[in-house]
Each structure stands twice: as structure tokens, then as C-alpha cells.
Design a protein around this motif. Structure first.
Motif, PDB file in Angstrom:
ATOM      1  N   CYS A 239     -10.075   0.219   3.641  1.00  0.00           N
ATOM      2  CA  CYS A 239      -8.873  -0.330   3.656  1.00  0.00           C
ATOM      3  C   CYS A 239      -8.003   0.698   4.564  1.00  0.00           C
ATOM      4  CB  CYS A 239      -8.152  -0.735   2.754  1.00  0.00           C
ATOM      5  SG  CYS A 239      -6.816  -1.960   3.073  1.00  0.00           S
TER       6      CYS A 239
ATOM      7  N   THR B 246      -6.693  -2.546   7.499  1.00  0.00           N
ATOM      8  CA  THR B 246      -5.322  -3.018   7.229  1.00  0.00           C
ATOM      9  C   THR B 246      -5.209  -3.963   8.433  1.00  0.00           C
ATOM     10  OG1 THR B 246      -4.587  -0.867   6.327  1.00  0.00           O
ATOM     11  CG2 THR B 246      -2.849  -2.462   7.131  1.00  0.00           C
TER      12      THR B 246
ATOM     13  N   ASN C  77      -8.669   5.100  -3.411  1.00  0.00           N
ATOM     14  CA  ASN C  77      -7.453   5.481  -3.969  1.00  0.00           C
ATOM     15  C   ASN C  77      -6.911   3.993  -4.384  1.00  0.00           C
ATOM     16  OD1 ASN C  77      -4.879   5.960  -4.690  1.00  0.00           O
ATOM     17  ND2 ASN C  77      -4.412   7.137  -3.089  1.00  0.00           N
TER      18      ASN C  77
ATOM     19  N   ASP D 178      -4.038   3.567  -6.229  1.00  0.00           N
ATOM     20  CA  ASP D 178      -2.665   3.559  -6.487  1.00  0.00           C
ATOM     21  C   ASP D 178      -1.905   3.420  -4.981  1.00  0.00           C
ATOM     22  OD1 ASP D 178      -3.157   4.256  -9.174  1.00  0.00           O
ATOM     23  OD2 ASP D 178      -3.325   6.424  -8.411  1.00  0.00           O
ATOM     24  N   LYS D 179      -2.688   3.437  -3.969  1.00  0.00           N
ATOM     25  CA  LYS D 179      -1.789   3.574  -2.584  1.00  0.00           C
ATOM     26  C   LYS D 179      -1.286   2.249  -2.507  1.00  0.00           C
ATOM     27  CE  LYS D 179      -2.810   4.660   2.029  1.00  0.00           C
ATOM     28  NZ  LYS D 179      -3.898   5.157   3.188  1.00  0.00           N
ATOM     29  N   LYS D 180      -0.191   2.141  -1.776  1.00  0.00           N
ATOM     30  CA  LYS D 180       0.428   0.650  -1.424  1.00  0.00           C
ATOM     31  C   LYS D 180      -0.186   0.228  -0.447  1.00  0.00           C
ATOM     32  CE  LYS D 180       4.668  -1.890  -1.611  1.00  0.00           C
ATOM     33  NZ  LYS D 180       3.637  -3.176  -1.573  1.00  0.00           N
ATOM     34  N   ARG D 181      -0.512  -1.109  -0.327  1.00  0.00           N
ATOM     35  CA  ARG D 181      -1.151  -1.779   0.843  1.00  0.00           C
ATOM     36  C   ARG D 181      -0.265  -2.932   1.469  1.00  0.00           C
ATOM     37  NH1 ARG D 181      -5.789   1.739   1.363  1.00  0.00           N
ATOM     38  NH2 ARG D 181      -6.047   2.357  -0.864  1.00  0.00           N
ATOM     39  N   GLU D 182      -0.455  -3.102   2.705  1.00  0.00           N
ATOM     40  CA  GLU D 182       0.242  -4.157   3.412  1.00  0.00           C
ATOM     41  C   GLU D 182      -0.716  -5.299   3.261  1.00  0.00           C
ATOM     42  OE1 GLU D 182       3.347  -3.088   6.675  1.00  0.00           O
ATOM     43  OE2 GLU D 182       1.540  -2.010   7.063  1.00  0.00           O
TER      44      GLU D 182
ATOM     45  N   ASP E 121      -1.214  -9.399  -0.744  1.00  0.00           N
ATOM     46  CA  ASP E 121      -0.493  -9.797  -2.062  1.00  0.00           C
ATOM     47  C   ASP E 121      -1.498 -10.210  -2.861  1.00  0.00           C
ATOM     48  OD1 ASP E 121       1.917  -9.068  -0.930  1.00  0.00           O
ATOM     49  OD2 ASP E 121       2.249 -10.827  -0.528  1.00  0.00           O
TER      50      ASP E 121
END
Lengths: 433, 433
Positions: A12, A17, A47, A49-53, A56
Motif C-alpha cells: 500500500c 494507494t 505497518n 499503525d499507519k493511517k491510510r486513505e 474505510d
């Protein structure tokens, strides 16, 4: 549309992304084209914990088995890059009955046969449009649209980084070092630019293109590779004067001498369709014995162009899944042709050298070329560099072995200070009707 | 290879002979790609006595039923051209369970829906790559390779005759009449050149391209069409001075105002990828919201380029036949979008006019434009023509309705002798990322 096709995504990063973004933003376009809704259910990441776009409804996991063991996932998109574990994951996924879509030129160039054998054994598709020239459709055109032809030549600008650099050097008269720095700042070149500037990235794509064009496996070690690090603004300026532009070309040709595959900078006539390809754009020129000359142009890299090719492959596979059809796209490398060694290839050459500025030197040089069977189409004395004179010679078409011999001979001439550069000239041959 | 797939061919003119030639000369390439041998068993012709090439094993007939009623014929290639009886024969062939490959842009543009409905009802394929831009793969790229995109713009040079003429006018400063005569002598233009020079041929191709790009049936009467007969060497010279080249463009756009389809000459910036397309070559520029800008380039007409597309379609269908799969390629026009009327379209315009050579005229003209809401980006006084002064104005982007209003007003100005020409300017918009 009740039908849902679940997709697993490996990786990702930028392109991953981009794939999530395209599937989300263009969903209203894509769903009716497929006849089902494409849903990325799982994404493999390192990872968690990483925030992804654009993610949802996606389950992130660091365990490949969550994807391999989910029977509902029919398509796996591989965007990890590199050879391992990408190769192993793709093989395992195919063995689990999943179709593969990948942008991984390393694996396709190096393990293409393994991939196709596994796909065939498991009756799944192995798709890789995004592995060459990003968003430009070229794999499908070669495998499907130009099949009436015997392809004789595929010449591409397939590395955006070097094309950006050469464009800047040509249009802004900038030095190699300056444009490399600029490309790095703009994100076109990596901190370690070796793979791009030494032609290795282009070589992988050349191996893939040639394999498809000639229906013959072309492994990476067959591709004679030379980068652009030795190209100077001076060479570019002289080329321009002579009606040429310098490009890093991916060349795949086939004639009676065999398959000839190479990556190197070349002087390209300014009216060649590829000469107009500027900056980070890519293009691939294909000559077939029926269609004549064609060209495919667009962005060869970047998040969205690459995602465009990845998602198109996913849609292609999904359309077959909707109709319960599997394994449409097969390996097309069923020939066993000979290769033409680089010494036997022929080309015109641009030779720039520094010589003593004294009478008779031009004659001595012409004679050295002549002795090795290299005939010159022009020899021009350019500027003075300190006490030496700079000479630019353009040869007629000659075998590579002879030009190497001529270089040896020239190097031994007392009047020759230095051979500054030898660059091939890509002539525009008349195509046959 | 024991497997044989029988093919029926309707029509044996230039392209039909090309198809026989390609299938014969490239048989060793094609057979392994298909996994079966393609054999043209019957050819429908009018004149049974004529001697034909590449047709030793072919049965010639003047009775369509010989083909329709032969259950072994799985694919029918239609190359009769024109609407009738091509349309009827194709429908009958599909009803008899045969897949269709055609190069017939008239039937596709006018009866595309009928064709697809019949194909779907009979579970056969209807293929028409050769109907647009000859040898250039564009239907498959749009239907298959760019499906991740919302296509916003398709701009093409899709008529080789007019592009050849405009190239000659531009590069050799020749008159319209002289280049038309030259094109007719070289076989690029027909004795009656109307369909080409009035843009009708390009309009049909535009309807087909737009239908596919926007997933929405675009009938021929929606395409606003203007030819090149009013283009003069003077316009071409002024365009060149301003950094433009004049091309006959096929334009299909979609934005919030609806689908906008038109064929007309336009000033194209010299750095636009389409500006480099010379002579009889064609190219199609496609902009998608994911891939960005792409272009497909090659020969848009001629015996072998067209045969390349026809035979590729035949191979595509035959590969499915080998695997017992039918009806893969379906109609993709499932949307019902609104159209943008030509008056509501926006463009910049090039306006050339003759005015009285007296003080204050430029001001009066600028005011007339201003009154109708047309703002000018430049007004240049060019040469004198007899006692009049020639003015070239370039407008900013403005609605077509306003420029028509401005023309009316200018025509009423006593100082305006004549509006010589009004030509759209195709700006290179920045693409969205």
C-alpha cells in the motif's frame, strides 16, 4: 449490481494507494463496465499503525495468509515491488486459485516463465500491463491488437527519469549533474539513481516487450545495456546541429540475424515520432510487417497512470470472472529463436574526439576508420578545446565490432588525445510496404 | 495444429485482398497465436470472373447464402462498405450464429445498436476495430485498456486525406486546390472528395469513438461537422506565426454541460502531441481522469493497416472459439447522458478579416467583439490587401453563441469589408492530476 468480486492488495505504497483511490473515485464508471462491484477486502502492509486513505472498508493485515486463505478473494494485486517475497506470494496466490495483476517488472522480466507456468497450471490469469510504461497500454496492444503482424521492431522511451533529464539537458542546456539534482528534487529520480541512469530499469522493460513482440522468452541478460551518465551538453548540442535529439532508447529488433535487444542512448532524427516525447512522458514505437509504424504515448510512471493500468487489468480479469471464464491470457513465448550478439548489430555512430590541432589530422582519422571498414558520412571540425581540436564524425551503418576496432586504432594514433564519446545513431529506415 | 476455423469474407476489394494477403503471408505467426488455423473458405464477390490474388484455396461466390448456410463458417468478415446490403448481411450472419468482424464505419455509426443487440441475442461477437483509424488500435484500448478511467476527452486526427492535404499546405505553402489534385493523383483522395474534405468521414468515426469513450450512444446527427474547404494558405501561415498548426480535428468531450462532439479544423498549439502527426498518418489523443494524456498513432487507412485491424479482430474472436467461449465483447453504451449543443461549447477563436485601412478601425472592431462579450487576447494588423488591411484576432475562451453574435455585428460595421475566416483554437488545457 449485487455481484461482488473481492480483491486482495499486496502493498500500500504510492501505487497501492492510487489503486484504492481509483477504485473508490471511479466506482460508478467501473462497476457497469465489469458487471460487478470490485471490492478490495484485504490489504497486506508492513505497518498496521499507519493511517491510510481511501480504505474505510478495507481490512489491513500483515499476514499474507489472510489473503491466500480467503476463498472469496478472486484477484490479487501485487504491488510490493522487488523480487522477494513478491514472486513467492504470487505463486502461492495462483496455487490458491487467485488471478494475479502486478506492476512488478523485476519479477516479470526475471521469472516470467515461472509465473505463466503457474498461472496455466492453476487456470488463472497473470496480468502485468503496469509493468511496462505505466499508464500506456502496450502489453494488450502487442498481445491482442497487433497479432496480425510479424513485429520487426519495438523502440521505446520507457524510462521517465532519464527522458526528463535528457529533455532538460537539451532544452535548457543544463549539465548532467544539474538535471540529476533537479530530477531528484522533483521526485522523478531516486536518491540512488543507478537503476534509471544506467539503463537497468529500461532493460527490464525491454526484456518484457521483446518477449511479447517476438513470442520468444528474452531474459534480462540478453539485453545489452548502457546508460546516459556519459552524455554531455556538448553531445546534445552537436546532435541538435546535425538534426538529431539524444534519447535513451529501449530497442528490440528481429531480422535474419536474430533477436537484437539493447538499451542505450542514441541520436534520433528530429522528425522521428519518438523525438517529440518530452520530459517524464514515455512512448513505444512498434513496427509491424502489416500495420507499418505505430506509436503508443503517455505517462510511464506515477501513482495514477500506473494505477490506471493495474485497475484495467483487474477489470479485464473481473469481466471473465463474471462470465465464469478463467485463464484467457496465456504465455505467448512459444518460439526458440536465436539472438544477434551486440558485436554483430549494425548502426551508424556519432564519434566525438579531441585531436591535435595540426594539418593532416582529419586525414589520419579518416584513414583509421577506413582501415577497420568504417565509412564516414561526415567529419566536422568543431570548437577548439585548449590546444586540441574537437572533431565530430558520423559513420555510415556498420557492424558494432568494426566500430570497436576503429576505437582501438584511434586510441593508438598519436594525434588523438581522447575519444570523448561514441553514441549510436538510430536511423529512420524506410519501412517496407 | 489440426484445428481449423473457417472464415467467410464479404467483399474482395483493396482491404479484402489485404486480408487474404495477411492471412497467407503471416500464417506462421498467426496460427500459434490463435491455437488454430484460420482458413478463408468462401469469398462473396460481384464479379466471379475476375482473377484474385492470395486465393488459391478459396471458393468465390456471388450468393450470400453459400456463406450464411455453411455451418462450418464461424466468423464473417464484412468489407463491402456502405450501409446496404452490408447491414442486412451482417444481421443475417449473426442470426446464423456467426461472429462478425467489420471495417464498416457507416454501419457502426448508424446502426451500432442494432448490431450489438443482434450480437447479444445470438451470443456472438461484433468487432469493428478497423472502422476507426485503420491500423491504430483504439477501440480495444478504449474498451479494455483504459477502463479504469472516466474519459473526459478524445481528440483525433482520423482522416488521412485531409491531414495529408493540410500537411502539404503547411509545409509547401500550396493552395487547397493544388493539394487536393495532388492527393487525388496519389490515391489519397477520391474523385469526389466530399466525404473527406467536408468532414463527414471524420464525423462517423467521431460518433463511434464518443459512443465508446462515454459509454453512451452518440448518433451521427449529434456530431457538429465542418470541413477544411475554407482553409487558405494565408490562415495556415498566420497560425504558424502564432505558434499553431491547423488540423482537422475529431473532438469528443464530456463535462458538466454534457457530451460535446464535433469535427472541424482547429489551430492546435505546435507542442501538442497531435501537432506532430503529418501526412496520411492518424492519431488519437485520449485524456482520462486517472491515466492523464495518452496518444495512439499510426496509419489510419490503406490496404495493409486496415487489414491489420481486421485480422487482429478475427484472431481475438478465434481465440475465444478455440476455448468454446462466445460473446465476450458486448455493447458498452448503457448510459443516457445529455448533449451539449454546439452554441454552448466554448473555445478560443482565430478571426481573420479585411477592414478599411483607416484610423480607429482596430478600436471599432475590438468594441464590436466587446459588445457581444467576446474578449480578445490579441489583435494584429497583417498585410494590406488592395486598399484594405488584414486583421487577425485571437479571442479568449468564449461560448460559440457569442462568437456568432460577434460575427453578425462585425458584418454590419461599415469599416469591415469581409470576415475571411473564423477557426477554433484548440487550447492545451492543463490536465487535472
Amino acid at each position: 449490481m449485487n455481484n461482488i468480486i473481492k480483491v486482495g492488495l499486496l502493498g500500500c505504497g504510492t501505487v497501492g494507494t492510487g489503486v484504492l483511490k481509483v477504485l473508490s473515485q471511479n466506482m460508478d464508471e467501473i462497476t457497469p463496465r465489469v458487471g460487478a462491484k470490485l471490492v478490495v477486502s484485504h490489504v497486506l502492509v508492513r505497518n498496521l499503525d499507519k493511517k491510510r486513505e481511501y480504505a474505510d472498508a478495507v481490512k489491513f493485515t500483515d499476514n499474507i495468509n489472510d489473503i491466500l486463505e480467503d476463498p472469496e478473494i478472486k484477484i490479487v494485486i501485487e504491488l510490493l515491488g522487488g523480487l522477494h517475497p513478491a514472486r513467492e506470494y504470487m505463486i502461492q496466490a495462483m496455487q490458491a486459485g487467485k488471478n494475479i495483476v502486478t506492476a512488478n517488472k523485476d519479477v516479470v522480466a526475471q521469472f516470467g516463465k515461472d509465473m505463466f507456468d503457474t498461472a496455466e497450471a492453476n487456470n488463472v490469469d497473470f496480468m502485468f500491463e503496469a509493468s511496462v510504461a505505466g499508464g500506456i497500454p502496450i502489453i494488450t496492444p502487442l498481445k491482442q491488437c497487433l497479432t496480425a503482424n510479424k513485429i520487426t521492431e519495438v523502440i521505446g522511451i520507457v524510462n521517465g527519469t532519464t527522458n526528463y533529464m535528457l529533455t532538460k539537458m537539451s532544452e535548457e542546456n543544463a549539465s548532467y549533474d544539474a538535471v540529476l539534482k533537479d530530477a531528484q528534487e522533483k521526485g522523478y529520480a531516486e536518491a540512488d539513481p543507478t537503476a534509471d541512469v544506467e539503463g537497468l530499469d529500461a532493460a527490464r522493460k525491454t526484456a518484457i516487450l521483446a518477449s511479447i513482440a517476438f513470442n520468444n522468452r528474452v531474459s534480462l541478460n540478453k539485453v545489452s545495456t548502457e546508460g546516459i551518465t556519459h552524455i554531455t551538453p556538448q553531445d546534445i548540442a552537436y546532435a541538435k546541429e546535425l538534426g538529431y535529439t539524444i534519447k535513451l532508447l529501449s530497442i528490440a529488433r528481429e531480422d535474419e540475424k536474430g533477436i537484437d535487444v539493447r538499451v542505450h542512448p542514441a541520436l534520433l532524427p528530429q522528425n522521428h515520432p519518438l523525438a517529440f516525447v518530452r520530459n517524464e512522458f514515455n512512448a513505444i514505437f512498434v513496427r509491424g510487417n502489416v500495420v507499418g509504424d505505430t506509436m503508443f504515448y503517455g505517462k510511464g510512471a506515477g501513482q495514477l497512470p500506473t494505477a490506471s493500468a493495474v485497475v484495467a487489468d483487474v477489470i479485464d480479469v473481473a469481466r471473465d470472472i463474471v462470465k465464469n471464464r478463467y485463464g484467457r491470457i496465456r504465455c505467448t513465448c512459444y518460439e526458440h529463436k536465436k539472438f544477434c550478439p551486440i558485436e554483430k548489430t549494425t548502426s551508424s555512430y556519432y564519434v566525438r574526439l579531441l585531436v591535435d590541432d595540426q594539418p593532416g589530422v582529419l586525414g589520419a582519422i579518416a584513414m583509421a576508420f577506413g582501415e577497420t571498414g568504417v565509412s564516414l558520412s561526415s567529419v566536422i571540425q568543431k570548437r577548439k578545446v585548449n590546444k586540441a581540436a574537437e572533431i565530430v564524425a558520423i559513420t555510415h551503418k556498420v557492424e558494432e565490432a568494426k566500430i570497436r576496432k576503429a576505437e582501438e586504432l584511434l586510441n593508438k594514433l598519436p594525434a588523438v588525445d581522447k575519444i570523448c564519446n561514441v553514441i549510436r545513431v538510430q536511423d529512420t529506415d524506410e519501412q517496407e510496404g
